[in-house]
Write an enzyme that holds these catalytic residues in place. Structure first.
Site, mmCIF file in Angstrom:
data_model
loop_
_atom_site.group_PDB
_atom_site.id
_atom_site.type_symbol
_atom_site.label_atom_id
_atom_site.label_comp_id
_atom_site.label_asym_id
_atom_site.label_seq_id
_atom_site.Cartn_x
_atom_site.Cartn_y
_atom_site.Cartn_z
ATOM 1 N N ASP A 1 -21.675 -9.332 24.186
ATOM 2 C CA ASP A 1 -21.815 -9.287 25.587
ATOM 3 C C ASP A 1 -22.660 -7.864 26.069
ATOM 4 O OD1 ASP A 1 -20.121 -7.075 24.724
ATOM 5 O OD2 ASP A 1 -18.301 -7.458 25.790
ATOM 6 N N HIS A 2 -22.947 -7.064 25.051
ATOM 7 C CA HIS A 2 -23.656 -5.779 25.705
ATOM 8 C C HIS A 2 -25.153 -6.269 25.709
ATOM 9 C CE1 HIS A 2 -19.888 -3.830 25.625
ATOM 10 N NE2 HIS A 2 -20.512 -2.557 25.774
ATOM 11 N N ASP B 1 -14.721 -0.253 21.671
ATOM 12 C CA ASP B 1 -15.257 -0.072 22.794
ATOM 13 C C ASP B 1 -14.005 0.585 23.743
ATOM 14 O OD1 ASP B 1 -17.389 -1.276 24.498
ATOM 15 O OD2 ASP B 1 -15.636 -1.075 25.806
ATOM 16 N N ARG C 1 -18.318 3.935 34.897
ATOM 17 C CA ARG C 1 -19.264 5.135 34.688
ATOM 18 C C ARG C 1 -20.166 5.317 35.681
ATOM 19 N NH1 ARG C 1 -17.849 4.166 28.381
ATOM 20 N NH2 ARG C 1 -15.864 5.257 28.434
ATOM 21 N N SER D 1 -17.864 6.619 25.860
ATOM 22 C CA SER D 1 -18.144 5.611 25.103
ATOM 23 C C SER D 1 -17.247 5.764 23.680
ATOM 24 C CB SER D 1 -19.427 5.273 24.980
ATOM 25 O OG SER D 1 -19.725 4.733 23.615
ATOM 26 N N ARG E 1 -18.902 4.789 21.025
ATOM 27 C CA ARG E 1 -19.936 4.501 20.032
ATOM 28 C C ARG E 1 -19.777 5.501 18.984
ATOM 29 N NH1 ARG E 1 -23.954 5.878 24.859
ATOM 30 N NH2 ARG E 1 -22.683 4.062 25.975
HETATM 31 C C1 MIC Z 1 -19.828 1.845 27.460
HETATM 32 O O1 MIC Z 1 -19.110 1.460 28.643
HETATM 33 O O2 MIC Z 1 -20.354 2.783 27.274
HETATM 34 C C2 MIC Z 1 -19.873 1.075 26.159
HETATM 35 C C3 MIC Z 1 -21.111 0.755 26.046
HETATM 36 O O3 MIC Z 1 -19.110 -0.241 26.422
HETATM 37 C C4 MIC Z 1 -19.318 1.790 25.041
HETATM 38 C C5 MIC Z 1 -19.588 1.087 23.720
HETATM 39 C C6 MIC Z 1 -20.885 1.200 23.159
HETATM 40 O O4 MIC Z 1 -21.494 2.543 23.346
HETATM 41 O O5 MIC Z 1 -21.392 0.223 22.539
HETATM 42 C C7 MIC Z 1 -17.827 2.017 25.085
HETATM 43 O O6 MIC Z 1 -17.373 2.351 26.268
HETATM 44 O O7 MIC Z 1 -17.210 2.512 24.247
HETATM 45 FE FE1 SF4 Z 2 -19.485 -3.459 28.999
HETATM 46 FE FE2 SF4 Z 2 -18.874 -0.790 28.573
HETATM 47 FE FE3 SF4 Z 2 -19.707 -1.554 30.939
HETATM 48 FE FE4 SF4 Z 2 -17.350 -2.392 30.244
HETATM 49 S S1 SF4 Z 2 -17.766 -0.471 30.636
HETATM 50 S S2 SF4 Z 2 -19.131 -3.632 31.031
HETATM 51 S S3 SF4 Z 2 -17.701 -2.687 27.936
HETATM 52 S S4 SF4 Z 2 -20.703 -1.584 29.164
#
Ligand code: MIC
Ligand code: SF4
Length: 647
Positions: free
Chosen positions: A65-66, A120, A380, A536, A538
């Protein structure tokens, strides 16, 4: 003893540890896992390195999905790699286009009373139906897929007692923004936010999920709602009536903190640039010009949200100065919008319809214009995350987003008059044809995992040395996010499986020459302020610094998932015993930790010498015995392999 809901969920999954001591290490049995593609490739590389044949959970799902923008072969190769792992190792695979992991998991797989960890940070979305759902690093998820326990610090439990009912034009997003306004992005650290009180019944499951989703921004371990008649109706409408179990806190349950929140007293809110807790009343921003509006993300992309937006836009046209994009959260949502006509209303109004994926939320397209004001229903608004360094991103509800898209100005939706009524379906459209089942164990053995040229080996930690001399390669302030440490966005995300390439961008926003400084220093220590590593999950924010030679991170305090990721990677997280010592260190100082192994084992203070300034600073750690053993072994992978070997 009466128990609160969090205690019940923990007690029913507790493998080790003492629930009476908040902060102490507890080990939980994990029923379900999820991964997404941006963290998933690493998680499956780690799972492969562990040498497990099949996942051992009740259910594990691999979502894509990313990284769905395919501007080269990299993302498509990653998708193929994950799909081949899922087929062989016993996971369901949710194809790109099927939707955002948290939205789809809530619709199709989540079950009240179960534990879920996901690679995630917004995995707590599942708390909306009474799951104990937590974000974790990829390696922790890999261990759980292999049947291992998930370790957390026993949380304190905060009751957010809801009263009343939301007024017209005010929605779940405003509830969580109000909680963020009161508690800040550090307010949930070490806590589970448990929602209760008479106001719960007035909130639908998608609304509850918006609130638990964005509890991640409080730094909370997770957030949870009871499982009640509303949950039962939601699961029945998803043709999953049998998955429902009632769950609630016992009468007289005790909490570490109680917060009273009257839903009927709330007004539309927004998180102003550049932090989710910089909350202001929408009314106070009336008149600010808006360039872009983005509706979607795992926080606000449910059918309910989309129907509201469609009803507000119906028969009108998006302001010429505004670009409006809409990404429905799942194929189910998109198809239902298509079938009931609401998609036509969105298109007719001028919305740019995006695929069901994270999209702009992670900087995968739709970057705003220079200095642009972008209103987003996301979770965010960290500086630069949108892909435009000087963009001004505000987090808002779908109602505020839609109203402002029409006027071109920050608009309090209450000014639109009577709120259009929308109705949630008694039955959702259920079609799981984008979920691919795994191969049967017999056939799986013959299947090959498909790698690609961009999938590189990941770095591995080394056992902690007796003494460490290293340079302060970087000094940063408070609330540093993992987006600062390892940025995302369309240009960098395709390299999530290629740590050497990613390393060029590490800390780019804080110090564009960080990688070069690390190379020069050989070994490095990063100095940070409070709440270091928020955001995140990550693990790249640990693996990339590891690759660059960072051996320890010394801060005023850490965010939960990132601290665990550092340990898992074999990087030592330490905190200043006296926060004032933070001010005494300058980037480039030569630092030394002598007799670290012995100091850590003794459990007390670790001394850090500043060789440049001739000073010493006492440091603390909050490592559990297990984490200490992980660091001594050089990271979770080696630790897991050695514990499997010793069994
Ligand atoms: C995000 O919202 O920052 C992400 C991208 O979903 C991350 C995961 C990632 O960095 O792949 C998260 O929230 O953990
Ligand atoms: Fe995707 Fe992270 Fe954004 Fe949620 S917050 S939509 S999991 S990138």
């Amino acid at each position: 003893m009466p128990m609160n809901l969090t205690q019940k969920l923990i007690a029913s999954h507790l493998l080790e540890g003492d629930m009476q001591t908040p902060g102490s290490d507890i080990a939980l049995r994990i029923d379900q896992t999820l991964t997404q593609d941006a963290t998933g490739t690493m998680a499956y590389l780690e799972f492969e390195a562990m040498g497990c044949e099949r996942v051992k959970t009740e259910l594990s799902v691999a979502y894509v999905d990313h990284n769905t923008l395919q501007t080269g072969f990299e993302n498509a190769d990653d998708h193929r790699f994950i799909q081949s792992c899922a087929k062989k190792r016993g996971l369901l695979f949710s194809r790109p286009g099927n939707g955002i992991c948290h939205q789809v998991h809530l619709e199709r797989f989540g079950k009240p009373g179960k534990t879920l960890i996901g690679s995630d940070s917004h995995t707590p979305t599942g708390g909306g139906i009474g799951m104990l759902a937590m974000g974790a690093g990829g390696l922790d998820v890999a261990v759980a897929m292999g049947g291992g326990a998930y370790h957390i610090a026993m949380p304190q439990v905060t009751l957010i007692r809801l009263a009343g009912k939301l007024p017209a034009w005010v929605s779940a997003k405003d509830v969580i923004l109000e909680v963020l306004r009161r508690l800040t992005v550090k307010g949930g650290v070490g806590r589970v936010m448990e929602y209760g009180g008479a106001g719960v019944a007035s909130l639908s499951v998608p609304e509850r999920a918006t609130i638990t989703n964005m509890g991640a921004e409080l730094g909370a371990t997770t957030s949870v709602f009871p499982s009640d008649a509303t949950t039962q109706a939601f699961l029945a409408a998803q043709e999953r009536a049998a998955d429902w179990t009632p769950l609630a806190a016992d009468a007289g349950a005790v909490y570490d903190q109680v917060i009273e929140l009257d839903l009927s007293a709330l007004a539309p809110l927004t998180a102003a640039p550049h932090m989710p807790d910089n909350v202001k009343a929408v009314a106070s921003l009336g008149g600010v010009r808006v360039n872009q509006v983005c509706i979607g993300s795992c926080t606000n992309s449910s059918l309910q949200d989309m129907l509201k937006v469609a009803a507000i836009l119906r028969g009108k046209t998006v302001c010429p100065a505004v670009s409006l994009s809409i990404a429905p959260g799942s194929k189910q949502v998109l198809q239902m919008l298509a079938e009931n006509g609401a998609l036509g209303d969105l298109i007719a109004a001028g919305a740019r319809i995006l695929e069901s994926a994270c999209g702009p939320c992670i900087g995968m397209g739709q970057s705003p214009n220079s200095g642009g004001v972008s209103l987003r229903t996301f979770n965010r608004n960290f500086e630069g995350r949108s892909g435009t360094a000087d963009a001004q991103v505000y987090l808002v509800s779908p109602e505020t987003a839609a109203a402002s898209a029409l006027t071109g100005l920050f608009t309090d939706p209450r000014s639109l008059g009577v709120m259009p009524e929308i109705h949630l379906p008694a039955r959702y459209l259920v079609n799981d044809n984008m979920i691919i089942p795994p191969a049967a164990p017999r056939e799986a053995a013959a299947l090959e995992i498909q790698y690609g040229p961009n999938i590189k080996p990941f770095p591995k930690g080394e056992p902690l040395p007796e003494a460490l001399e290293a340079k302060a390669v970087l000094k940063v302030g408070d609330d540093i996010t993992t987006d600062h440490i390892m940025p995302a966005g369309a240009k960098i995300l395709p390299y999530r499986s290629n740590i050497p390439y990613l390393s060029k961008f590490c800390f780019a926003q804080c110090d564009p020459d960080f990688a070069a400084h690390c190379k020069e220093a050989g070994k490095g220590i990063v100095i940070g302020g409070a709440n270091y590593g928020q955001g995140s999950s990550r693990e790249h924010a640990a693996l990339v610094p590891l690759y660059l030679g960072v051996r320890a991170v010394v801060t005023k305090s850490f965010a939960r998932i990132h601290a665990a990721n550092l340990v898992n990677a074999g990087i030592l997280p330490l905190t200043f015993a006296d926060p004032a010592d933070y001010d005494k260190i300058e980037p480039g100082d030569a630092l030394a930790l002598q007799s670290i192994r012995a100091d850590l084992k003794a459990g007390g203070t670790v001394m850090m010498k500043n060789l440049t300034r001739g000073e010493s600073y006492p440091l603390r750690h909050s490592l559990t015995e297990r984490q200490l053993a992980i660091l001594l072994a050089g990271g979770l992978l080696d630790y897991t392999q050695s514990t499997i070997a010793n069994q």
